[in-house]
Write an enzyme that holds these catalytic residues in place. Structure first.
Site, PDB file in Angstrom:
ATOM      1  N   ASP A 430       0.835  -1.196   0.000  1.00 19.93           N
ATOM      2  CA  ASP A 430       0.000   0.000   0.000  1.00 19.93           C
ATOM      3  C   ASP A 430       0.875   1.253   0.000  1.00 19.93           C
ATOM      4  O   ASP A 430       1.749   1.385   0.837  1.00 19.93           O
ATOM      5  CB  ASP A 430      -0.826  -0.062   1.292  1.00 19.93           C
ATOM      6  CG  ASP A 430      -2.188   0.519   1.125  1.00 19.93           C
ATOM      7  OD1 ASP A 430      -2.455   1.082   0.075  1.00 19.93           O
ATOM      8  OD2 ASP A 430      -2.978   0.405   2.076  1.00 19.93           O
ATOM      9  N   ASP A 493     -10.576   3.789  -1.248  1.00 21.49           N
ATOM     10  CA  ASP A 493     -11.267   2.721  -0.516  1.00 21.49           C
ATOM     11  C   ASP A 493     -12.770   2.743  -0.817  1.00 21.49           C
ATOM     12  O   ASP A 493     -13.400   3.802  -0.801  1.00 21.49           O
ATOM     13  CB  ASP A 493     -11.067   2.886   0.990  1.00 21.49           C
ATOM     14  CG  ASP A 493      -9.611   2.667   1.380  1.00 21.49           C
ATOM     15  OD1 ASP A 493      -8.767   2.473   0.487  1.00 21.49           O
ATOM     16  OD2 ASP A 493      -9.333   2.695   2.588  1.00 21.49           O
TER      17      ASP A 493
HETATM   18  C1  GLA Z   1      -5.440   1.970   2.837  1.00 21.87           C
HETATM   19  C2  GLA Z   1      -5.988   0.881   1.934  1.00 21.87           C
HETATM   20  C3  GLA Z   1      -6.983   0.048   2.714  1.00 21.87           C
HETATM   21  C4  GLA Z   1      -6.309  -0.549   3.928  1.00 21.87           C
HETATM   22  C5  GLA Z   1      -5.690   0.559   4.791  1.00 21.87           C
HETATM   23  C6  GLA Z   1      -4.827   0.003   5.914  1.00 21.87           C
HETATM   24  O1  GLA Z   1      -6.425   2.873   3.176  1.00 21.87           O
HETATM   25  O2  GLA Z   1      -6.571   1.435   0.806  1.00 21.87           O
HETATM   26  O3  GLA Z   1      -7.500  -0.991   1.899  1.00 21.87           O
HETATM   27  O4  GLA Z   1      -5.318  -1.454   3.503  1.00 21.87           O
HETATM   28  O5  GLA Z   1      -4.873   1.400   4.004  1.00 21.87           O
HETATM   29  O6  GLA Z   1      -4.263   0.985   6.705  1.00 21.87           O
END
Ligand code: GLA
Length: 682
Positions: A430, A493
């Site tokens: 990420d 997200d």
């Molecule tokens: C980001 C990602 C999420 C999750 C969070 C974890 O927001 O897009 O899917 O993995 O980090 O902190």
């Protein structure tokens, strides 16, 4: 009581060089820098012209009850920017209006009594140097009547004027310009409804009436059936694991003919394990016997380099349920529930720990798990593997993860080795905090950290599917395969609201050309079941029909199907939604050609996807607020003449149709069809 605001010149304070704006709620405090900005002056001039015909019967948007405004994060603010400051765009202050964050949507019933809607829309000056990009739309009764196009931080605001004559339900949409919501502090400056002369009606916030249950099959079959992917791959010499997903009244026993060298089948569990000795493709004939008969199916096992994720990964990820509160017990229980609920028997396979597992890096650079939550990662991996499941983990290329935990920056190889020791099968990587190392969005900057981790993963003796998570920055779908990803996030997200699902899901149209076996667009975890980033979970806010649309759209796109719910709390509907093998077969189709949009008018769309057996999957989508008839034309989906049609959600043959198929699709819903006669398949 009507609280229409009658404008009069006395309400307008004139200040600076461009004082005015009868039409948009008065304002103005123009800094010299802005005064020199010709775009700004032009926008203000155009407003001034319109202001000459100042409306006389106005209801300000900010006087409505905004509590039903659906917004992805935080709340819209009346007469203030998102950060609680005066709404300001290009130096102009708008005393009236609403400050929001994308992605959001507000429905208003104007009762056929409005003439028009007017607003100055743009990104608030509090984000002038940010990287926001937004798109404002006004819909009336499911017809688009005004749209701003994409406005970026620093751009002049735009005037939106929407003709509302005859309109009943108005929908204001603030979308995220197809990147993420970051920095998208979006203002509906001076937004107003201009009511018909003499009207005493007042617009009121509108919520859709409750929707009924979705009409999907909930049948289970006592006869044995082999489900899930028809193809799987691994690197020669590395651990191989595949559990045959199968349903039917048990006990089930398994057999396989022509297994490649190096792997064996456990005939009681259906787990094929070992290590392929050759880089070759082998067609294996699987058989499952149960109390009610026998089923056979071919499984193609591919040995070779870059042969992972030949179909999109299916499974579970801890984030949407547990957030950083995840621990080993919850992961074990989720895996158990995935098995007991029957999902494993339909092909769900990955159990992925997202952010929150990390401990503190030791002086010699090792990153152990947080021992209070994950006392023994290797044991957890063994537990999952013993069930034939795959083990996923999470990290960031920066020093910190999105959840503020330790990332892998400058420790990529060390971490890859640790994960290999634990038996990890998938890494979600990420982008969070890498921006601190190298700010900016140059393509090379975005790609560099992924190349480093890919090299690290390649140097350990274990296959790990590489899931790139940069939310789509730099149009990741165009290059993420080239830097070594098997899947890559294409969006921010996903949350469990209609506006978010609609925006994120349908913007994927056109990206199907970048997907294929071992290279998938990841539209984020599913938002069905009980979700909420723990500890307080709630049932998804999506209606049943919206959930049907969600799974249909993900399956048509060949997106990974990763649940984000608490697996121990799956209700009967959610299980029916996730265990329809005919729908899952479309997602997992071994041809790996992702589907895309072939027709669209306003809120209605048709998507199609060619399948390996010669048939075509077709989805009819209704994004509108009421049921509509939708037609799939054979010419749009590339077939001709008379074709059999099967309804996949209802698991029913509908008969044969010539040239087209028409059906009524529920509001915010989908129909999913298989068109054509399958070639004889083993
Ligand atoms: C980001 C990602 C999420 C999750 C969070 C974890 O927001 O897009 O899917 O993995 O980090 O902190």
């Amino acid at each position: 009581m009507t609280s229409s605001v009658r404008l009069s010149v006395s309400r307008v304070r004139l200040q600076g060089i461009a004082g005015m704006l009868l039409g948009l709620g008065a304002f103005v405090s123009v800094s010299p820098a802005h005064a020199q900005d010709s775009r700004n002056t032009r926008a203000q001039d155009s407003l001034a012209v319109r202001a000459a015909a100042a409306p006389t019967n106005v209801v300000w948007l900010d006087t409505l009850d905004l509590s039903t405004w659906q917004q992805r994060r935080q709340r819209p603010r009346a007469r203030l920017s998102l950060r609680g400051k005066p709404i300001t765009m290009h130096g102009v202050v708008y005393p009236r209006g609403v400050g929001t964050l994308t992605i959001n949507e507000f429905l208003i019933d104007v009762k056929g009594a409005a003439d028009r809607f007017v607003a100055m829309v743009g990104i608030d000056d509090e984000m002038r140097t940010g990287r926001g990009s937004v798109n404002f739309e006004v819909w009336a009764d499911d017809r688009l009547i005004a749209s701003s196009g994409i406005i970026r931080a620093g751009d002049a605001p735009k005037l939106l004027v929407a003709d509302l004559s005859g309109a009943r339900i108005v929908q204001l949409i603030t979308d995220d310009g197809q990147d993420t919501s970051n920095d998208d502090n979006a203002d509906w400056g001076g937004a107003m409804f201009v009511m018909k002369p003499g009207s005493t009606e007042r617009p009121t916030p509108y919520t859709l009436p409750p929707d009924g249950p979705a009409d999907i099959s909930r049948e289970t079959n006592a006869k044995p059936s082999i489900n899930g992917p028809r193809i799987t791959g691994a690197t020669r010499g590395r651990p191989f694991l595949f559990r045959i997903p199968a349903t039917g009244e048990g006990p089930l026993t398994y057999a396989a003919k022509n297994l490649p060298d190096g792997v064996t089948l456990d005939t009681n569990t259906g787990i094929i394990a070992g290590s392929l000795t050759r880089a070759a493709t082998t067609d294996v004939e699987l058989t499952v016997r149960g109390a009610q008969g026998v089923a056979s199916r071919r499984l193609t096992i591919v040995g070779g380099t870059d042969k992972l994720a030949l179909t999109p990964p299916m499974g579970w990820n801890s984030w949407n349920a547990w957030g950083t509160d995840v621990d080993a017990d919850k992961v074990r229980r989720s895996a158990d529930a995935m098995e007991q609920s029957g999902l494993v028997a339909h092909g769900f396979q990955y159990v992925n720990i997202d952010d929150g597992w990390e401990g503190t890096r030791t002086p010699d650079g090792e990153l152990p798990a947080d021992a209070t939550k994950f006392p023994d990662m290797k044991a957890l991996g063994d537990y999952l593997h013993a069930k034939g499941l795959k083990f996923g983990i999470y990290s960031s290329p920066g020093p910190r993860t999105c959840g503020g935990k330790t990332g892998s920056y400058e420790h990529e190889l060390q971490d890859a080795r640790t994960w290999a020791r634990w038996g990890v099968d998938l890494l979600k990587h990420d982008y969070c905090s890498y921006e601190r190392i190298k700010p900016g969005f140059a393509l090379e900057t975005l790609q560099a950290p992924y190349r480093v981790m890919r090299a690290a993963l390649d140097s350990v003796d274990r296959d790990m599917v590489y899931s790139i998570g940069n939310y789509g920055y730099g149009e990741a779908w165009k290059w993420a395969a080239e830097v070594g990803g098997e899947l890559w996030r294409t969006t921010g997200d996903l949350t469990d609201s209609w506006s978010n699902l609609e925006s994120v899901g349908f913007r994927q149209a056109g990206r199907e050309q970048y997907a294929g076996p071992g290279r998938w667009n990841d539209t984020d975890m599913l938002v069905v079941g009980n979700v909420g980033i723990g500890p307080a979970l709630h049932p998804t806010k999506l209606t049943q029909n919206e959930q049907v649309l969600h799974i249909t759209l993900w399956a048509m796109q060949a997106a990974p199907l990763l649940l984000g719910a608490d697996m121990s709390q799956l209700d009967a509907f959610t299980i029916a939604l996730l265990t329809n093998d005919e729908v899952l077969d479309v997602d997992q189709d071994m041809l790996g050609t992702a589907g895309g949009r072939v027709w669209k008018v306003q809120k209605l769309e048709v998507w199609s996807r060619p399948l390996w057996d010669g048939t075509t999957a077709v989805a009819l989508f209704n994004r509108g607020m009421k049921p509509y008839e939708v037609t799939a034309r054979w010419s749009d989906i590339g077939v001709r003449g008379r074709q059999p049609v099967r309804d996949l959600w209802r698991r029913r043959d509908l008969g044969s149709f010539t040239d087209a198929f028409t059906t009524i699709v529920p509001r915010h819903g989908a129909a999913m069809l298989k068109v054509g006669t399958p070639r004889a398949t083993p």
